[in-house]
Scaffold this motif. Sequence first.
Motif, PDB file in Angstrom:
ATOM      1  N   SER A 113       0.615  -1.231  -0.196  1.00 24.37           N
ATOM      2  CA  SER A 113      -0.207  -0.014  -0.258  1.00 24.37           C
ATOM      3  C   SER A 113       1.060   1.112   0.151  1.00 24.37           C
ATOM      4  O   SER A 113       2.239   1.168   0.127  1.00 24.37           O
ATOM      5  CB  SER A 113      -0.827   0.103   1.601  1.00 24.37           C
ATOM      6  N   THR A 259      -4.908   7.259  -1.274  1.00 28.63           N
ATOM      7  CA  THR A 259      -4.437   5.600  -0.707  1.00 28.63           C
ATOM      8  C   THR A 259      -5.351   4.391  -0.804  1.00 28.63           C
ATOM      9  O   THR A 259      -5.982   4.272  -1.697  1.00 28.63           O
ATOM     10  CB  THR A 259      -4.457   6.205   0.663  1.00 28.63           C
ATOM     11  N   GLY A 261      -3.714  -0.018  -3.069  1.00 31.39           N
ATOM     12  CA  GLY A 261      -3.035  -1.506  -2.797  1.00 31.39           C
ATOM     13  C   GLY A 261      -2.021  -0.988  -3.776  1.00 31.39           C
ATOM     14  O   GLY A 261      -2.677  -0.361  -4.538  1.00 31.39           O
TER      15      GLY A 261
END
Length: 277
Positions: A113, A259, A261
């Motif tokens: 992430s 934000t 993966g």
Amino acid sequence: MAKLPPLGRRPFLKMHGLGNDFVIFDARTQSLRLNYDVVRRVSNRLTGIGCDQLIVMEPSNRADVFMRIYNQDGGEVGACGNASRCVATLVGHACTIETRGGLLSATPDGASSATVDMGAPRFGWDEIPLAYPMDTLAMPVAWEGLANPAGVNVGNPHAVFFVSDLAANDLHTLGPKIEHDPLFPERVNVDVALVQDRQTILLRVWERGAGLTLACGTGACATAAAAIRRGLTDRRVTVHLPGGPLTIEWTTDNRLLMTGGVATAFTGEVDLDAYAG
Ligand SMILES: N[C@H](CCC[C@H](N)C(=O)O)C(=O)O
């Protein structure tokens, strides 16, 4: 097209951000100059490794890394949100990333992430850019069922349509029609969004130079900025794309934080001269 010097065999990483996938070459210590034909052949899912975008990490004298971004169609562009997160995890620490669309800062959170500060969104008609002056909050244009988009630039151009039914419009047909409309001198990424509530948006994107993708980081940023500007959502939203969710926050000091993966699918080595034609 100028003949390229021998490119040789190069290691690459196949990575993705929520299914938006990339072939990434790390050229920070050994330079790599590609051309349109090589990019198209390597990116092509039938003749090459296959990816939505091809990324080359290069040295920069004003950031930790320069991220060169090519769409699958061979065109070089200014921003790629999902790839910025992948590059941040490859740098391995909080870093600055220079792109043609501007200077970003990014913070990886482990290997799966990262958060990228995509900077301030721009809304001026000539910043999108559009071919002539127009209100960009709700542009007075329509393509069949898709009407009155918001225009936003987040390092690359976006037309954001808000709909009540994501399945009502055939993006395979309308996407390329809008992407190539003369209203957009640099073409455009086409975002079709459904606002589910003040913290949740569902999004589908027809990307300039890549077509329908499973996710689009800049699309999520542009869509969130447009929704907030129209008063449809709070300043922090979750944007659900087919490949997964991104959290977008438009801070009160005018920065878009994304934000989400990151994943490495596989690594390999490729003889690039085989693609040089
Ligand atoms: N197709 C986009 C570049 C990639 C954007 C998308 N992959 C992202 O994650 O932001 C353009 O031509 O501006």
